[in-house]
Design a protein around this motif. Structure first.
Motif, PDB file in Angstrom:
ATOM      1  N   CYS A 362      49.148  55.146  61.141  1.00 37.10           N
ATOM      2  CA  CYS A 362      48.457  56.135  61.974  1.00 37.10           C
ATOM      3  C   CYS A 362      49.457  57.054  62.684  1.00 37.10           C
ATOM      4  O   CYS A 362      49.199  58.248  62.865  1.00 37.10           O
ATOM      5  CB  CYS A 362      47.555  55.432  62.982  1.00 37.10           C
ATOM      6  N   VAL A 363      50.592  56.510  63.109  1.00 37.62           N
ATOM      7  CA  VAL A 363      51.635  57.340  63.716  1.00 37.62           C
ATOM      8  C   VAL A 363      52.118  58.395  62.729  1.00 37.62           C
ATOM      9  O   VAL A 363      52.254  59.577  63.060  1.00 37.62           O
ATOM     10  CB  VAL A 363      52.813  56.456  64.186  1.00 37.62           C
ATOM     11  N   LEU A 364      52.370  57.996  61.476  1.00 38.42           N
ATOM     12  CA  LEU A 364      52.848  58.942  60.470  1.00 38.42           C
ATOM     13  C   LEU A 364      51.765  59.952  60.101  1.00 38.42           C
ATOM     14  O   LEU A 364      52.052  61.129  59.856  1.00 38.42           O
ATOM     15  CB  LEU A 364      53.325  58.183  59.238  1.00 38.42           C
ATOM     16  N   TRP A 365      50.513  59.515  60.041  1.00 45.53           N
ATOM     17  CA  TRP A 365      49.425  60.468  59.811  1.00 45.53           C
ATOM     18  C   TRP A 365      49.352  61.491  60.942  1.00 45.53           C
ATOM     19  O   TRP A 365      49.114  62.680  60.696  1.00 45.53           O
ATOM     20  CB  TRP A 365      48.100  59.729  59.683  1.00 45.53           C
ATOM     21  N   ARG A 366      49.552  61.031  62.169  1.00 42.66           N
ATOM     22  CA  ARG A 366      49.529  61.970  63.299  1.00 42.66           C
ATOM     23  C   ARG A 366      50.659  62.988  63.162  1.00 42.66           C
ATOM     24  O   ARG A 366      50.470  64.185  63.390  1.00 42.66           O
ATOM     25  CB  ARG A 366      49.642  61.215  64.621  1.00 42.66           C
ATOM     26  N   LEU A 367      51.836  62.536  62.793  1.00 41.41           N
ATOM     27  CA  LEU A 367      52.953  63.450  62.592  1.00 41.41           C
ATOM     28  C   LEU A 367      52.672  64.443  61.468  1.00 41.41           C
ATOM     29  O   LEU A 367      53.083  65.605  61.530  1.00 41.41           O
ATOM     30  CB  LEU A 367      54.222  62.657  62.276  1.00 41.41           C
ATOM     31  N   ASP A 368      51.961  64.003  60.429  1.00 39.90           N
ATOM     32  CA  ASP A 368      51.643  64.857  59.294  1.00 39.90           C
ATOM     33  C   ASP A 368      50.397  65.703  59.516  1.00 39.90           C
ATOM     34  O   ASP A 368      49.980  66.443  58.612  1.00 39.90           O
ATOM     35  CB  ASP A 368      51.454  64.004  58.032  1.00 39.90           C
ATOM     36  N   GLY A 369      49.776  65.574  60.700  1.00 39.09           N
ATOM     37  CA  GLY A 369      48.597  66.376  60.986  1.00 39.09           C
ATOM     38  C   GLY A 369      47.327  65.858  60.364  1.00 39.09           C
ATOM     39  O   GLY A 369      46.359  66.612  60.197  1.00 39.09           O
ATOM     40  N   LEU A 370      47.288  64.585  59.986  1.00 41.51           N
ATOM     41  CA  LEU A 370      46.136  64.028  59.284  1.00 41.51           C
ATOM     42  C   LEU A 370      45.412  63.007  60.145  1.00 41.51           C
ATOM     43  O   LEU A 370      45.203  61.857  59.746  1.00 41.51           O
ATOM     44  CB  LEU A 370      46.588  63.396  57.964  1.00 41.51           C
ATOM     45  N   SER A 371      45.028  63.404  61.328  1.00 45.96           N
ATOM     46  CA  SER A 371      44.365  62.477  62.239  1.00 45.96           C
ATOM     47  C   SER A 371      43.009  62.019  61.714  1.00 45.96           C
ATOM     48  O   SER A 371      42.508  60.961  62.106  1.00 45.96           O
ATOM     49  CB  SER A 371      44.206  63.107  63.619  1.00 45.96           C
ATOM     50  N   ARG A 372      42.416  62.805  60.818  1.00 48.50           N
ATOM     51  CA  ARG A 372      41.133  62.387  60.242  1.00 48.50           C
ATOM     52  C   ARG A 372      41.270  61.058  59.507  1.00 48.50           C
ATOM     53  O   ARG A 372      40.367  60.222  59.521  1.00 48.50           O
ATOM     54  CB  ARG A 372      40.619  63.471  59.286  1.00 48.50           C
ATOM     55  N   ARG A 373      42.422  60.860  58.856  1.00 51.38           N
ATOM     56  CA  ARG A 373      42.627  59.609  58.128  1.00 51.38           C
ATOM     57  C   ARG A 373      42.825  58.441  59.091  1.00 51.38           C
ATOM     58  O   ARG A 373      42.399  57.317  58.807  1.00 51.38           O
ATOM     59  CB  ARG A 373      43.824  59.756  57.190  1.00 51.38           C
ATOM     60  N   SER A 374      43.472  58.700  60.218  1.00 53.58           N
ATOM     61  CA  SER A 374      43.596  57.653  61.236  1.00 53.58           C
ATOM     62  C   SER A 374      42.224  57.209  61.706  1.00 53.58           C
ATOM     63  O   SER A 374      41.952  56.011  61.853  1.00 53.58           O
ATOM     64  CB  SER A 374      44.418  58.163  62.422  1.00 53.58           C
ATOM     65  N   CYS A 375      41.363  58.188  61.950  1.00 56.16           N
ATOM     66  CA  CYS A 375      40.005  57.863  62.396  1.00 56.16           C
ATOM     67  C   CYS A 375      39.268  57.073  61.321  1.00 56.16           C
ATOM     68  O   CYS A 375      38.593  56.084  61.623  1.00 56.16           O
ATOM     69  CB  CYS A 375      39.253  59.158  62.726  1.00 56.16           C
ATOM     70  N   ALA A 376      39.431  57.465  60.057  1.00 54.43           N
ATOM     71  CA  ALA A 376      38.723  56.792  58.970  1.00 54.43           C
ATOM     72  C   ALA A 376      39.147  55.329  58.858  1.00 54.43           C
ATOM     73  O   ALA A 376      38.303  54.439  58.695  1.00 54.43           O
ATOM     74  CB  ALA A 376      38.972  57.524  57.656  1.00 54.43           C
ATOM     75  N   ILE A 377      40.447  55.059  58.946  1.00 52.65           N
ATOM     76  CA  ILE A 377      40.900  53.679  58.786  1.00 52.65           C
ATOM     77  C   ILE A 377      40.498  52.824  59.978  1.00 52.65           C
ATOM     78  O   ILE A 377      40.176  51.637  59.835  1.00 52.65           O
ATOM     79  CB  ILE A 377      42.430  53.625  58.553  1.00 52.65           C
ATOM     80  N   GLN A 378      40.476  53.414  61.173  1.00 52.97           N
ATOM     81  CA  GLN A 378      40.038  52.649  62.348  1.00 52.97           C
ATOM     82  C   GLN A 378      38.548  52.351  62.276  1.00 52.97           C
ATOM     83  O   GLN A 378      38.104  51.254  62.652  1.00 52.97           O
ATOM     84  CB  GLN A 378      40.376  53.415  63.626  1.00 52.97           C
ATOM     85  N   VAL A 379      37.772  53.307  61.804  1.00 54.67           N
ATOM     86  CA  VAL A 379      36.325  53.072  61.647  1.00 54.67           C
ATOM     87  C   VAL A 379      36.077  52.012  60.567  1.00 54.67           C
ATOM     88  O   VAL A 379      35.206  51.147  60.722  1.00 54.67           O
ATOM     89  CB  VAL A 379      35.602  54.385  61.305  1.00 54.67           C
ATOM     90  N   MET A 380      36.849  52.043  59.492  1.00 51.29           N
ATOM     91  CA  MET A 380      36.698  51.037  58.439  1.00 51.29           C
ATOM     92  C   MET A 380      37.023  49.641  58.978  1.00 51.29           C
ATOM     93  O   MET A 380      36.293  48.679  58.723  1.00 51.29           O
ATOM     94  CB  MET A 380      37.615  51.374  57.265  1.00 51.29           C
ATOM     95  N   SER A 381      38.104  49.524  59.748  1.00 52.05           N
ATOM     96  CA  SER A 381      38.456  48.226  60.338  1.00 52.05           C
ATOM     97  C   SER A 381      37.369  47.760  61.302  1.00 52.05           C
ATOM     98  O   SER A 381      37.034  46.567  61.345  1.00 52.05           O
ATOM     99  CB  SER A 381      39.796  48.332  61.068  1.00 52.05           C
ATOM    100  N   LEU A 382      36.822  48.692  62.071  1.00 48.42           N
ATOM    101  CA  LEU A 382      35.745  48.342  62.999  1.00 48.42           C
ATOM    102  C   LEU A 382      34.510  47.865  62.243  1.00 48.42           C
ATOM    103  O   LEU A 382      33.841  46.908  62.665  1.00 48.42           O
ATOM    104  CB  LEU A 382      35.401  49.554  63.872  1.00 48.42           C
ATOM    105  N   PHE A 383      34.216  48.505  61.115  1.00 46.92           N
ATOM    106  CA  PHE A 383      33.071  48.091  60.295  1.00 46.92           C
ATOM    107  C   PHE A 383      33.256  46.656  59.797  1.00 46.92           C
ATOM    108  O   PHE A 383      32.340  45.836  59.848  1.00 46.92           O
ATOM    109  CB  PHE A 383      32.908  49.050  59.118  1.00 46.92           C
ATOM    110  N   VAL A 384      34.454  46.339  59.308  1.00 42.44           N
ATOM    111  CA  VAL A 384      34.728  44.974  58.827  1.00 42.44           C
ATOM    112  C   VAL A 384      34.626  43.983  59.989  1.00 42.44           C
ATOM    113  O   VAL A 384      34.097  42.874  59.833  1.00 42.44           O
ATOM    114  CB  VAL A 384      36.126  44.904  58.178  1.00 42.44           C
ATOM    115  N   LEU A 385      35.101  44.394  61.162  1.00 45.46           N
ATOM    116  CA  LEU A 385      35.020  43.516  62.327  1.00 45.46           C
ATOM    117  C   LEU A 385      33.567  43.219  62.688  1.00 45.46           C
ATOM    118  O   LEU A 385      33.192  42.052  62.902  1.00 45.46           O
ATOM    119  CB  LEU A 385      35.733  44.174  63.513  1.00 45.46           C
ATOM    120  N   PHE A 386      32.739  44.252  62.740  1.00 49.63           N
ATOM    121  CA  PHE A 386      31.325  44.041  63.065  1.00 49.63           C
ATOM    122  C   PHE A 386      30.623  43.215  61.983  1.00 49.63           C
ATOM    123  O   PHE A 386      29.731  42.419  62.274  1.00 49.63           O
ATOM    124  CB  PHE A 386      30.618  45.379  63.230  1.00 49.63           C
ATOM    125  N   LEU A 387      31.032  43.413  60.736  1.00 46.20           N
ATOM    126  CA  LEU A 387      30.403  42.702  59.628  1.00 46.20           C
ATOM    127  C   LEU A 387      30.694  41.201  59.679  1.00 46.20           C
ATOM    128  O   LEU A 387      29.852  40.376  59.278  1.00 46.20           O
ATOM    129  CB  LEU A 387      30.900  43.284  58.299  1.00 46.20           C
TER     130      LEU A 387
END
Length: 469
Positions: A362-387
């Motif tokens: 996520c740090v490298l995505w932020r540096l590369d300007g790709l914060s959307r991917r950081s959000c996607a991976i955090q939402v995916m992890s949250l989905f697995v956690l809730f599941l």
């Protein structure tokens, strides 16, 4: 003034690597000192204050910190990315302080107005004179207190951060003793708020008046609306990633409390707090990496490899040692904690390794300007956690909750591992290393920008590409 840790003080790889290590060490020292003094504070509070008072003030402190995490709009992470390439640094920091403080005031005010009606546990907010005014102010101060630490680190004063936080921790303990002897009904909460105000106001004022030096102005024309929209999208996706991560942090102990009861949650929460401290150490390295690579994104891969060499073995050894010594870590809290929390603590500690991989990506995505991917991976992890959280906790109690936490971060790590490996082993920067929301039509792959990103880099001028790794 010492600005040796600031980005740009030395442009060579060795200079940036030394600054990376120095900043990371300062921030990790802050985490260790804060954790140690925090434990001492709560032990002393347990001996000096009635349980009911500790219960009320603990709620106030936790809610205050939660408001701060939401109200800072993730500027703790985005300011280190944008500030080094921004000419109007005073304006950016002043605006960030204003936005964060105002948001915290509004949320704190809403808690005061609505909280007692929603939860009987917050009824004392209306019963105690002055608390309904003090609490929103305290929430705003806490938000600014956290933000200014990030700014200090970004502008090369990382060495001030452990000093400031150590003074804060010692002042809390001293004031707790004084206020308790004075008979204060909110000695714990006031012991947090008063030193926080004493440190936040003068340091924040100094930063805005003298501590920030504006960079050279861009000679390019003012960016158009689509460029500004791209920057806003970058910030919005980054904030979404924060909210998803924070939701997981809150959901796990609440799930344990709901499905396992107070006693089980007590032993689980101690271990969870230890693991969050480990995460803070990883975030310290990530923040330092962001600061040093922000103005020269083509150095991010080399700096990441350096950070892994410097801190990776220590993290792995520390986690392995903690897994082995888990019963000893819980022993000071009593035999009940050891019996009920050892296995959960070990699983949580193991989860800190894949969690560190996700954090680094996520740090490298932020540096590369790709914060959307950081959000996607955090939402995916949250989905697995809730599941997994509900069934595993119902079946195996606290061990199940820790297993769900491990599963969520392991899935995230597996998803980011291929791209992370490519990103840190390449010697060139992916196209579009600036804060953007999407890749505009017509952008072409090409070499990384030079360390001096166009015209000293107003971030709104940098919306020309979008990396894909």
């Amino acid at each position: 003034m010492d600005v040796s840790g600031s980005p740009g003080h030395g442009h060579g790889p060795a200079d940036r690597e030394r600054a990376l290590v120095r900043t990371a060490n300062a921030l990790m020292t802050t985490t260790v000192a804060t954790s140690a003094l925090g434990v001492a504070f709560w032990v002393i509070a347990a001996r000096l204050c009635p349980p009911a008072q500790i219960g009320r003030d603990t709620v106030l402190v936790v809610v205050m910190q939660t408001i701060g995490a939401v109200a800072d709009l993730n500027l703790n992470a985005t300011l280190p990315r944008l500030l080094p390439i921004t000419p109007g640094r005073r304006r950016m920091v002043g605006l960030s302080f204003g936005l964060g403080g105002t948001a915290a005031l509004m949320i704190g005010g809403a808690v005061v107005l609505v909280g007692p009606a929603v939860s009987r546990g917050l009824g004392f907010l209306h019963a105690d004179p002055g608390l309904d005014v003090l609490f929103p102010v305290a929430a705003a101060l806490w938000t600014l207190f956290a933000l200014q630490d990030s700014v200090l680190a970004t502008v090369g004063r990382a060495g001030w951060v452990p000093v400031e936080n150590t003074v804060f921790g010692l002042a809390k303990i001293l004031l707790l003793i004084i206020l308790t002897r004075m008979g204060s009904s909110h000695a714990v909460f006031l012991a947090w708020v008063l030193p926080m105000a004493a440190l936040t106001l003068p340091i924040g004022s100094w930063l805005l008046r003298r501590g920030l030096v504006d960079g050279p102005r861009s000679r390019t024309r003012r960016p158009d609306k689509p460029a500004r929209s791209a920057l806003l999208r970058f910030l919005a996706w980054d904030y979404g990633a924060l909210l998803a991560a924070q939701t997981g942090v809150v959901a796990v102990p609440l799930g344990v409390l709901a499905w396992c009861g107070d006693d089980a949650n007590a032993s689980f929460s101690v271990g969870f707090t230890i693991v969050l401290a480990v995460e803070s150490l990883v975030l310290s390295v990530g923040l330092s990496l962001t600061i040093q690579a922000a103005s020269a994104v083509d150095t991010a891969a080399a700096l990441t490899r350096s950070a892994l060499r410097r801190f990776g073995p220590g993290l792995l050894a520390g986690v392995a040692l903690a897994v082995i010594a888990a019963p000893l870590l819980l022993a000071p809290y009593g035999r009940t904690y050891v019996n009920g929390g050892t296995t959960a603590l070990r699983l949580l500690l193991v989860a800190s390794i894949p969690q560190a991989a996700v954090t680094l990506r996520c740090v490298l995505w932020r540096l590369d300007g790709l914060s959307r991917r950081s959000c996607a991976i955090q939402v995916m992890s949250l989905f697995v956690l809730f599941l997994t959280l509900f069934p595993l906790t119902r079946w195996w109690g606290t061990t199940g909750a820790a297993s769900a936490w491990l599963a969520a971060h392991s899935v995230g790590a597996l998803l980011v591992a291929p791209g992370l490996t490519r990103r840190i082993t390449t010697h060139t920067t992916p196209t579009g290393s600036q804060p953007t929301g999407d890749q505009p039509t017509g952008s072409q792959p090409g070499p990384a920008p030079s360390p001096q990103i166009p015209s000293a880099g107003d971030p709104r001028d940098l919306m020309n590409t979008g990396a894909d790794t």
